[in-house]
Design a protein around this motif. Structure first.
Motif, PDB file in Angstrom:
ATOM      1  N   LEU A 157       5.010 120.401  10.807  1.00  0.00           N
ATOM      2  CA  LEU A 157       5.027 119.921   9.429  1.00  0.00           C
ATOM      3  C   LEU A 157       6.380 119.270   9.147  1.00  0.00           C
ATOM      4  CD1 LEU A 157       3.209 122.649   7.299  1.00  0.00           C
ATOM      5  CD2 LEU A 157       2.367 120.439   8.081  1.00  0.00           C
ATOM      6  N   HIS A 158       6.350 117.969   9.030  1.00  0.00           N
ATOM      7  CA  HIS A 158       7.584 117.234   8.733  1.00  0.00           C
ATOM      8  C   HIS A 158       7.756 117.134   7.223  1.00  0.00           C
ATOM      9  CE1 HIS A 158      10.778 114.295   8.819  1.00  0.00           C
ATOM     10  NE2 HIS A 158      10.068 113.517   8.013  1.00  0.00           N
ATOM     11  N   CYS A 159       8.912 117.574   6.752  1.00  0.00           N
ATOM     12  CA  CYS A 159       9.211 117.517   5.322  1.00  0.00           C
ATOM     13  C   CYS A 159      10.706 117.271   5.158  1.00  0.00           C
ATOM     14  CB  CYS A 159       8.804 118.831   4.646  1.00  0.00           C
ATOM     15  SG  CYS A 159       8.958 118.817   2.849  1.00  0.00           S
ATOM     16  N   ALA A 160      11.078 116.383   4.261  1.00  0.00           N
ATOM     17  CA  ALA A 160      12.490 116.069   4.045  1.00  0.00           C
ATOM     18  C   ALA A 160      13.275 117.329   3.701  1.00  0.00           C
ATOM     19  CB  ALA A 160      12.637 115.034   2.924  1.00  0.00           C
ATOM     20  N   VAL A 161      14.496 117.394   4.210  1.00  0.00           N
ATOM     21  CA  VAL A 161      15.327 118.576   3.976  1.00  0.00           C
ATOM     22  C   VAL A 161      15.486 118.840   2.485  1.00  0.00           C
ATOM     23  CG1 VAL A 161      17.592 119.606   4.355  1.00  0.00           C
ATOM     24  CG2 VAL A 161      16.574 118.173   6.126  1.00  0.00           C
ATOM     25  N   GLU A 162      15.684 117.775   1.712  1.00  0.00           N
ATOM     26  CA  GLU A 162      15.888 117.937   0.276  1.00  0.00           C
ATOM     27  C   GLU A 162      14.681 118.610  -0.382  1.00  0.00           C
ATOM     28  OE1 GLU A 162      16.118 115.131   1.941  1.00  0.00           O
ATOM     29  OE2 GLU A 162      18.287 114.762   1.981  1.00  0.00           O
ATOM     30  N   SER A 163      13.479 118.232   0.056  1.00  0.00           N
ATOM     31  CA  SER A 163      12.266 118.833  -0.503  1.00  0.00           C
ATOM     32  C   SER A 163      12.170 120.305  -0.133  1.00  0.00           C
ATOM     33  CB  SER A 163      11.024 118.082  -0.002  1.00  0.00           C
ATOM     34  OG  SER A 163      11.017 116.743  -0.456  1.00  0.00           O
ATOM     35  N   CYS A 164      12.516 120.617   1.123  1.00  0.00           N
ATOM     36  CA  CYS A 164      12.470 122.014   1.567  1.00  0.00           C
ATOM     37  C   CYS A 164      13.461 122.873   0.784  1.00  0.00           C
ATOM     38  CB  CYS A 164      12.774 122.102   3.069  1.00  0.00           C
ATOM     39  SG  CYS A 164      11.476 121.424   4.122  1.00  0.00           S
ATOM     40  N   VAL A 165      14.666 122.330   0.573  1.00  0.00           N
ATOM     41  CA  VAL A 165      15.682 123.066  -0.192  1.00  0.00           C
ATOM     42  C   VAL A 165      15.200 123.310  -1.616  1.00  0.00           C
ATOM     43  CG1 VAL A 165      17.993 122.916  -1.189  1.00  0.00           C
ATOM     44  CG2 VAL A 165      17.627 122.284   1.206  1.00  0.00           C
ATOM     45  N   SER A 166      14.605 122.291  -2.230  1.00  0.00           N
ATOM     46  CA  SER A 166      14.113 122.418  -3.605  1.00  0.00           C
ATOM     47  C   SER A 166      12.999 123.458  -3.691  1.00  0.00           C
ATOM     48  CB  SER A 166      13.612 121.059  -4.093  1.00  0.00           C
ATOM     49  OG  SER A 166      13.060 121.155  -5.391  1.00  0.00           O
ATOM     50  N   ARG A 167      12.062 123.401  -2.757  1.00  0.00           N
ATOM     51  CA  ARG A 167      10.960 124.370  -2.757  1.00  0.00           C
ATOM     52  C   ARG A 167      11.488 125.781  -2.513  1.00  0.00           C
ATOM     53  NH1 ARG A 167       6.665 121.375   1.301  1.00  0.00           N
ATOM     54  NH2 ARG A 167       6.253 119.507   0.064  1.00  0.00           N
ATOM     55  N   ASN A 168      12.438 125.890  -1.608  1.00  0.00           N
ATOM     56  CA  ASN A 168      12.993 127.196  -1.256  1.00  0.00           C
ATOM     57  C   ASN A 168      13.637 127.863  -2.469  1.00  0.00           C
ATOM     58  OD1 ASN A 168      14.208 129.272   0.692  1.00  0.00           O
ATOM     59  ND2 ASN A 168      16.047 128.336  -0.154  1.00  0.00           N
ATOM     60  N   GLN A 169      14.302 127.061  -3.294  1.00  0.00           N
ATOM     61  CA  GLN A 169      15.000 127.619  -4.460  1.00  0.00           C
ATOM     62  C   GLN A 169      14.041 128.205  -5.489  1.00  0.00           C
ATOM     63  OE1 GLN A 169      17.322 124.231  -5.635  1.00  0.00           O
ATOM     64  NE2 GLN A 169      19.023 124.720  -4.248  1.00  0.00           N
ATOM     65  N   SER A 170      12.790 127.781  -5.450  1.00  0.00           N
ATOM     66  CA  SER A 170      11.811 128.299  -6.409  1.00  0.00           C
ATOM     67  C   SER A 170      11.114 129.562  -5.897  1.00  0.00           C
ATOM     68  CB  SER A 170      10.757 127.219  -6.706  1.00  0.00           C
ATOM     69  OG  SER A 170       9.999 126.929  -5.549  1.00  0.00           O
ATOM     70  N   ARG A 171      11.445 129.976  -4.672  1.00  0.00           N
ATOM     71  CA  ARG A 171      10.837 131.178  -4.109  1.00  0.00           C
ATOM     72  C   ARG A 171      11.464 132.433  -4.705  1.00  0.00           C
ATOM     73  NH1 ARG A 171      10.368 130.063   2.437  1.00  0.00           N
ATOM     74  NH2 ARG A 171       8.432 128.853   2.374  1.00  0.00           N
ATOM     75  N   SER A 172      10.707 133.536  -4.638  1.00  0.00           N
ATOM     76  CA  SER A 172      11.230 134.796  -5.160  1.00  0.00           C
ATOM     77  C   SER A 172      12.371 135.332  -4.298  1.00  0.00           C
ATOM     78  CB  SER A 172      10.108 135.840  -5.237  1.00  0.00           C
ATOM     79  OG  SER A 172       9.534 136.040  -3.954  1.00  0.00           O
ATOM     80  N   LYS A 173      12.325 135.062  -2.991  1.00  0.00           N
ATOM     81  CA  LYS A 173      13.385 135.475  -2.078  1.00  0.00           C
ATOM     82  C   LYS A 173      13.831 134.269  -1.258  1.00  0.00           C
ATOM     83  CE  LYS A 173      11.864 140.283  -1.576  1.00  0.00           C
ATOM     84  NZ  LYS A 173      11.456 141.343  -0.606  1.00  0.00           N
ATOM     85  N   PRO A 174      14.591 133.367  -1.870  1.00  0.00           N
ATOM     86  CA  PRO A 174      14.985 132.145  -1.158  1.00  0.00           C
ATOM     87  C   PRO A 174      16.002 132.417  -0.061  1.00  0.00           C
ATOM     88  CG  PRO A 174      16.120 132.276  -3.249  1.00  0.00           C
ATOM     89  CD  PRO A 174      15.133 133.412  -3.240  1.00  0.00           C
ATOM     90  N   LEU A 175      15.943 131.586   0.981  1.00  0.00           N
ATOM     91  CA  LEU A 175      16.971 131.619   2.013  1.00  0.00           C
ATOM     92  C   LEU A 175      18.202 130.889   1.487  1.00  0.00           C
ATOM     93  CD1 LEU A 175      15.007 130.699   5.280  1.00  0.00           C
ATOM     94  CD2 LEU A 175      16.141 132.865   4.808  1.00  0.00           C
ATOM     95  N   PRO A 176      19.397 131.213   1.976  1.00  0.00           N
ATOM     96  CA  PRO A 176      20.578 130.433   1.607  1.00  0.00           C
ATOM     97  C   PRO A 176      20.385 128.967   2.018  1.00  0.00           C
ATOM     98  CG  PRO A 176      21.229 132.489   2.656  1.00  0.00           C
ATOM     99  CD  PRO A 176      19.751 132.373   2.830  1.00  0.00           C
ATOM    100  N   THR A 177      20.756 128.060   1.147  1.00  0.00           N
ATOM    101  CA  THR A 177      20.567 126.634   1.424  1.00  0.00           C
ATOM    102  C   THR A 177      21.234 126.214   2.725  1.00  0.00           C
ATOM    103  OG1 THR A 177      20.382 126.081  -0.925  1.00  0.00           O
ATOM    104  CG2 THR A 177      21.026 124.301   0.563  1.00  0.00           C
ATOM    105  N   GLU A 178      22.420 126.778   3.001  1.00  0.00           N
ATOM    106  CA  GLU A 178      23.134 126.360   4.203  1.00  0.00           C
ATOM    107  C   GLU A 178      22.381 126.733   5.477  1.00  0.00           C
ATOM    108  OE1 GLU A 178      25.301 130.083   2.573  1.00  0.00           O
ATOM    109  OE2 GLU A 178      24.310 128.274   1.818  1.00  0.00           O
ATOM    110  N   VAL A 179      21.574 127.782   5.427  1.00  0.00           N
ATOM    111  CA  VAL A 179      20.787 128.161   6.599  1.00  0.00           C
ATOM    112  C   VAL A 179      19.747 127.084   6.893  1.00  0.00           C
ATOM    113  CG1 VAL A 179      19.114 129.832   7.503  1.00  0.00           C
ATOM    114  CG2 VAL A 179      21.165 130.639   6.325  1.00  0.00           C
ATOM    115  N   ILE A 180      19.093 126.573   5.852  1.00  0.00           N
ATOM    116  CA  ILE A 180      18.096 125.508   6.024  1.00  0.00           C
ATOM    117  C   ILE A 180      18.765 124.240   6.544  1.00  0.00           C
ATOM    118  CG2 ILE A 180      16.417 124.037   4.850  1.00  0.00           C
ATOM    119  CD1 ILE A 180      15.866 126.297   2.935  1.00  0.00           C
ATOM    120  N   LEU A 181      19.933 123.911   6.001  1.00  0.00           N
ATOM    121  CA  LEU A 181      20.648 122.707   6.441  1.00  0.00           C
ATOM    122  C   LEU A 181      21.042 122.811   7.917  1.00  0.00           C
ATOM    123  CD1 LEU A 181      22.940 122.062   3.325  1.00  0.00           C
ATOM    124  CD2 LEU A 181      20.769 120.965   3.902  1.00  0.00           C
TER     125      LEU A 181
END
Length: 343
Positions: A157-181
Motif C-alpha cells: 500500500l503506497h501512501c504519501a508520508v504526509e498522509s500517513c502522519v496525518s492519519r496516525n495523529q488521529s489514532r487513539s494510540k499514535p506512533l511518534p511522527t519521527e518513527v514513521i519518517l
C-alpha cells in the motif's frame, strides 16, 4: 481440523505491507468480507495487536537510537508471531491454547486464532498485517509458505508520508511522527525485478479509497496464489537471495556499531575543543542524520552490487572496515566545520 486434512486445504499467506496508517488494517477487513463472499475462510494476523505495547514504548525513549531499538525489538516479536503461525501450520490443534511466548499478546492471538480454528474444507486466506519494510521481513513469510506448500502473495500500500502522519495523529494510540519518517527512509517496497520470489505482488495507491478495480486485482492475485501453491523444493537462486539478505544484515549491523563509536569520538573531541552546548546539540543531530543516510545507502548498495553465491568466501570484517572509512571521512568533515566555526 487435524494436520492431515489441513494440508489438503488450499491456503494462502498474504503479506500486507506499507507505512503505518497506510490503510493496511482497513484493507484486511475489506478483503476478509470479500473472501467470505467467495466461500473462503480468512484470518487477519494484526502485528500491532499481537506485539505488546511496551515494545513501542521502549523504542521511543532512546533518542537517536530509536530505529535500531525498533528493529531489534520488532525482530523478536515478528519471529514470535511467525513461530505461532508455523505452529498452527504444523499442528492446527495446538491453537487450543495461546502461545506462551512473552513476545506475543496472548489475548490478541486468541482472537486471531478463532478464525484459524474454524473447521472446513474451503480455502483459507491468512492476511499478515504489518509494515514489512525490509525484503528480509517478507522473505521469512515466503519461506514459511514454501515450507508448507502454501500460496503466497504481497500487497504494497503506497501512501504519501504526509498522509500517513496525518492519519496516525488521529489514532487513539499514535506512533511518534519521527518513527514513521525514519521508517519511510528505510522502506523497500516489493521489487519483482530484483527479487524473483516477489513476483506475486501488486502495489496499490491508498491515498484515497481504493477503487473497485484495485480490489478486483487484489482478489484475483489471491485467487491465483491459492491455485498455485509454492513448491517446497529448494531453489538455489532463492537460497542465494536468503544468504545475501543475511550477509547484508550482518554488514549493516556491524557498520552501525562502528559508526556509533565514531560519533561518540567526534562528540568527545568537540567537547575538548570547547564547542558550546547549543552547537553540540546541532552537531549530534547532523552526525546521526549522516549515519542514518550512510547505513541506508550501504544496505541498498550491498544488495544491488554484491550478490552472494554459496561458493564465495565473504570477508565481512573487511567489508565493514572499508565501508566505515567512508563515514569516517564524512564525520571528520562535519566535525571540522563545527570546531573551526566555533574557533
Amino acid at each position: 481440523m487435524d494436520a492431515v486434512s489441513f494440508h489438503r486445504v488450499p491456503t494462502c499467506l498474504c503479506v500486507l505491507c506499507g507505512l503505518p496508517a497506510a490503510g493496511k488494517s482497513t484493507l484486511a477487513q475489506t478483503v476478509s468480507t470479500l473472501a467470505a463472499q467467495q466461500g473462503w475462510r480468512s484470518a487477519v494476523v494484526p502485528y500491532d495487536d499481537l506485539i505488546p505495547d511496551q515494545a513501542f514504548h521502549i523504542q521511543v525513549m532512546e533518542g537517536d537510537d530509536k530505529l535500531q531499538q525498533m528493529q531489534t525489538e520488532w525482530k523478536l516479536h515478528r519471529q514470535a508471531v511467525l513461530q505461532s503461525i508455523e505452529l498452527f501450520l504444523e499442528k492446527p490443534q495446538a491453537l487450543a491454547e495461546p502461545p506462551t511466548s512473552c513476545h506475543v499478546n496472548s489475548i490478541a492471538w486468541e482472537r486471531c486464532s478463532q478464525a484459524l480454528r474454524e473447521s472446513g474444507t474451503s480455502p483459507l486466506l491468512i492476511l499478515l498485517d504489518d509494515n514489512f519494510y525490509y525484503p528480509s521481513m517478507r522473505y521469512e513469510v515466503y519461506q514459511l509458505a514454501r515450507k508448507f506448500s502454501l500460496g503466497f502473495c504481497q500487497v504494497y500500500l503506497h501512501c504519501a508520508v504526509e498522509s500517513c502522519v496525518s492519519r496516525n495523529q488521529s489514532r487513539s494510540k499514535p506512533l511518534p511522527t519521527e518513527v514513521i519518517l525514519e521508517m519511510a527512509k528505510r522502506l523497500e517496497s516489493p521489487n519483482p525485478q530484483k527479487n524473483s520470489w516477489e513476483k506475486n505482488s501488486i502495489a496499490l495507491n491508498s491515498r484515497d479509497n481504493l477503487s473497485k478495480c484495485d480490489i478486483q486485482r487484489l482478489m484475483e492475485l489471491i485467487s491465483s496464489a491459492l491455485s498455485n501453491p509454492l513448491s517446497p523444493v529448494k531453489d538455489n537462486t532463492e537460497q542465494k537471495e536468503a544468504d545475501r539478505l543475511k550477509c547484508a544484515t550482518s554488514v549493516v549491523h556491524q557498520a552501525d556499531q562502528a559508526c556509533r563509536r565514531l560519533v561518540s569520538e567526534a562528540m568527545r573531541s568537540a567537547r575538548e575543543n570547547k564547542v558550546p552546548p547549543e552547537r553540540m546539540t546541532s552537531l549530534a543531530t547532523e552526525l546521526n542524520e549522516s549515519k542514518t543516510r550512510f547505513l541506508h545507502n550501504l544496505r541498498k548498495q550491498f544488495l544491488q552490487e554484491l550478490p552472494i553465491t554459496q561458493e564465495e568466501d565473504i570477508d565481512v570484517e573487511h567489508m565493514v572496515k572499508t565501508a566505515v572509512e567512508v563515514f569516517d571521512r564524512d564525520k571528520k568533515e562535519i566535525l571540522s566545520i563545527f570546531i573551526n566555526g566555533h574557533a
